[in-house]
Each structure stands twice: as structure tokens, then as C-alpha cells.
Design a protein around this motif. Structure first.
Motif, PDB file in Angstrom:
ATOM      1  N   GLU A  47      -2.913   0.296  -0.492  1.00  0.00           N
ATOM      2  CA  GLU A  47      -2.939  -1.227  -0.818  1.00  0.00           C
ATOM      3  C   GLU A  47      -4.017  -1.851   0.328  1.00  0.00           C
ATOM      4  N   SER A 110      10.817 -10.573  -5.122  1.00  0.00           N
ATOM      5  CA  SER A 110      10.699  -9.186  -5.956  1.00  0.00           C
ATOM      6  C   SER A 110      11.171  -9.333  -7.301  1.00  0.00           C
ATOM      7  N   CYS A 162      12.549  -1.178 -13.415  1.00  0.00           N
ATOM      8  CA  CYS A 162      11.684  -1.722 -12.371  1.00  0.00           C
ATOM      9  C   CYS A 162      12.752  -2.476 -11.229  1.00  0.00           C
ATOM     10  N   GLY A 166      12.974   2.471  -6.243  1.00  0.00           N
ATOM     11  CA  GLY A 166      12.684   2.366  -4.787  1.00  0.00           C
ATOM     12  C   GLY A 166      11.469   2.835  -4.648  1.00  0.00           C
ATOM     13  N   THR A 167      10.735   3.617  -5.546  1.00  0.00           N
ATOM     14  CA  THR A 167       9.371   4.054  -5.380  1.00  0.00           C
ATOM     15  C   THR A 167       8.557   3.879  -6.798  1.00  0.00           C
ATOM     16  N   THR A 182       6.365   1.565  -2.520  1.00  0.00           N
ATOM     17  CA  THR A 182       7.618   1.132  -2.168  1.00  0.00           C
ATOM     18  C   THR A 182       8.099  -0.187  -2.366  1.00  0.00           C
ATOM     19  N   SER A 183       7.086  -0.745  -3.058  1.00  0.00           N
ATOM     20  CA  SER A 183       7.314  -2.395  -3.583  1.00  0.00           C
ATOM     21  C   SER A 183       6.632  -2.365  -4.750  1.00  0.00           C
ATOM     22  N   PHE A 184       7.514  -3.299  -5.732  1.00  0.00           N
ATOM     23  CA  PHE A 184       6.822  -3.485  -6.999  1.00  0.00           C
ATOM     24  C   PHE A 184       5.643  -4.426  -6.912  1.00  0.00           C
ATOM     25  N   ILE A 185       5.665  -5.427  -5.945  1.00  0.00           N
ATOM     26  CA  ILE A 185       4.625  -6.287  -5.706  1.00  0.00           C
ATOM     27  C   ILE A 185       3.457  -5.739  -5.571  1.00  0.00           C
ATOM     28  N   HIS A 186       3.580  -4.583  -4.331  1.00  0.00           N
ATOM     29  CA  HIS A 186       2.244  -3.892  -4.128  1.00  0.00           C
ATOM     30  C   HIS A 186       1.660  -3.109  -5.353  1.00  0.00           C
TER      31      HIS A 186
END
Length: 256
Positions: A47, A110, A162, A166-167, A182-186
Motif C-alpha cells: 500500500e 467499506s 467481497c 477478511g483477506t 486485509t481491507s477491500f478499500i486497500h
């Protein structure tokens, strides 16, 4: 993966990217393979590293710009898609019905972003499998059947949805380049940033969805040129007409 062992903070990462940016671009522009880039520039695929490279390249802050526009536009866009678009387009209506079950208890930003991405795919009639690849919750990077992945950037979802995963992983050119997001946004910002950082054209199959996000959520609005790789001898318009139509419809719906 190598980059997971590097514990740079954001400021250190920016300095590292800035000091080596010319060499990174030289390697990317000469067509170095994604596999080789993960070995030579591993931080470009996490990221902080990709965000720093993206900002050097475009002048846009990847995460901050996206989240600022989400804060201003996401709820209104979802409201438009539900109240205006869904009654006119069966695929959008069907997607809303499906999400009511899948979203469950996932509230907040999210969940809204996931819903927005999937509904825009439905609106433009672009297939989810060109953007997402679903694997088992416990699947490891080396267990992913990479030959089934698209060549263009793809989010690998560790789970059946989605909303509940969690991953996530990111693949580029059928290579898993980040296996612990660990984040959909990332995951989504990494996917979008990949197109710019690694000189990748938007696939025709996702041209409208990606250009809409480019213009409305990542604030990249060139007057000329396109990120879509069209066939030779095909007339290329500077802005996708379907994207312009949706933007105009949203303006009529109090888009800000």
C-alpha cells in the motif's frame, strides 16, 4: 513474500520511492516483467510503496483522494443507482437484491464501497469475473490457480463474497503480487493504482467502470487520450460516452 518483511513507515517509503523513482520508471517503461519487478522493487506492490509511486507519477494521493471522493459522492451514487437506475435496469435491480443477503451486518464505508463497485459493474454490463476472482477462505498465494486469472490487475477474494472476506490478494499479469491485503478499500486502490504504475491499459471488458472511477473518484481527467486499449482503426473518443451519460444523469440527481 519479500515485501512483507520490510517495515518502512509511510515517510520512509516516500523518501525511498522518490530517491529511486527514475530507476523504477526506467525498468517499468522498458517492459520488465511483473515477476521481475516484484523481486527488484518489492515495495511497489504494498500500500505505502504503490501510493508513493502513484503520487510521484500522477500528482494524485491514491487513498486520500479516493476516500475524500467516497465521502462526498458514494451515498448519493448508491441512492441514484437504487431509486433511478435499478427500476430501469434489471441487472442493477438483481444486484441490489443479491447484496441485501450478502452484505449482512457489514455497515459503513467499506460495505458502501463494495456495493458501489459491484453496482457500477452491473450498470455498465461489465462482468464481475474480469475484476474479481474468488478462492477458498484459507487459500494461500501458491495455491491460486493463476492460469484462471485475467492478465490485467485482479482482486483475489478469499471467500465467497467481497462483503464477508477478511483477506484479499492482488494479481497482475497472472502473478500474485500481494497476498495479504486485509481491507477491500486497500485492495481496490492497489488494483486501480496498478494500471498507472505499471503502464497497463484498461481492458475493454472493464472500460466504463474503470474510467468512471478514474474521473469521479481518483480525479484524473485528461482532455485527450484514453487508458483503454482499442483495436487498430477503431475511432477512439477522449471520454467514454457511457461514462459521460452517467455523470450527466448524476448531475441531474444533485451530484456534487
Amino acid at each position: 513474500m519479500m515485501f512483507q518483511e520490510m517495515n518502512y513507515n509511510t515517510d520512509d517509503m516516500k523518501k525511498l520511492v522518490q530517491s529511486t523513482f527514475y530507476t523504477q520508471r526506467k525498468d517499468i517503461n522498458k517492459g520488465t516483467s511483473i515477476r521481475q519487478l516484484t523481486q527488484e522493487w518489492p515495495f511497489l506492490f504494498n500500500e505505502a510503496g504503490m501510493a508513493a509511486h502513484f503520487q510521484e507519477l500522477t500528482g494524485v494521493s491514491l487513498m486520500e483522494c479516493f476516500l475524500a471522493n467516497v465521502d462526498k459522492k458514494c451515498r448519493r451514487l448508491l441512492s441514484f443507482l437504487k431509486s433511478v437506475d435499478a427500476p430501469k435496469h434489471k441487472q442493477v435491480q438483481d444486484a441490489f437484491i443479491k447484496f441485501q443477503t450478502e452484505r449482512g451486518q457489514l455497515d459503513g464505508c467499506s460495505g458502501d464501497i463494495i456495493q458501489m463497485v459491484l453496482l457500477l459493474l452491473a450498470h455498465f454490463g461489465e462482468k464481475e469475473e474480469n475484476l474479481f476472482h474468488y478462492v477458498d477462505t484459507t487459500c494461500l498465494a501458491q495455491e491460486v490457480l493463476t492460469e484462471k486469472l485475467p492478465a490485467t490487475p485482479c482482486i483475489i477474494v478469499c471467500g465467497s463474497s467481497c462483503f464477508t472476506a477478511g483477506t484479499f490478494m492482488l494479481s497482475i499479469d497472472q502473478e500474485v503480487v500481494n497476498d495479504h491485503i486485509t481491507s477491500f478499500i486497500h485492495a481496490f486502490c492497489l488494483l486501480f493504482g496498478s494500471y498507472y504504475c505499471f503502464n497497463i491499459h484498461y481492458p475493454v471488458e472493464l472500460r466504463s467502470t474503470l474510467e468512471f472511477f478514474q474521473r469521479c473518484f481518483f480525479s484524473i481527467n485528461p482532455e485527450r487520450g484514453t487508458k483503454v486499449q482499442w483495436k487498430k482503426n477503431k475511432k477512439v473518443l477522449p471520454v467514454n460516452p457511457r461514462v459521460l451519460t452517467l455523470i450527466a444523469d448524476l448531475a441531474d440527481y444533485e451530484w456534487t
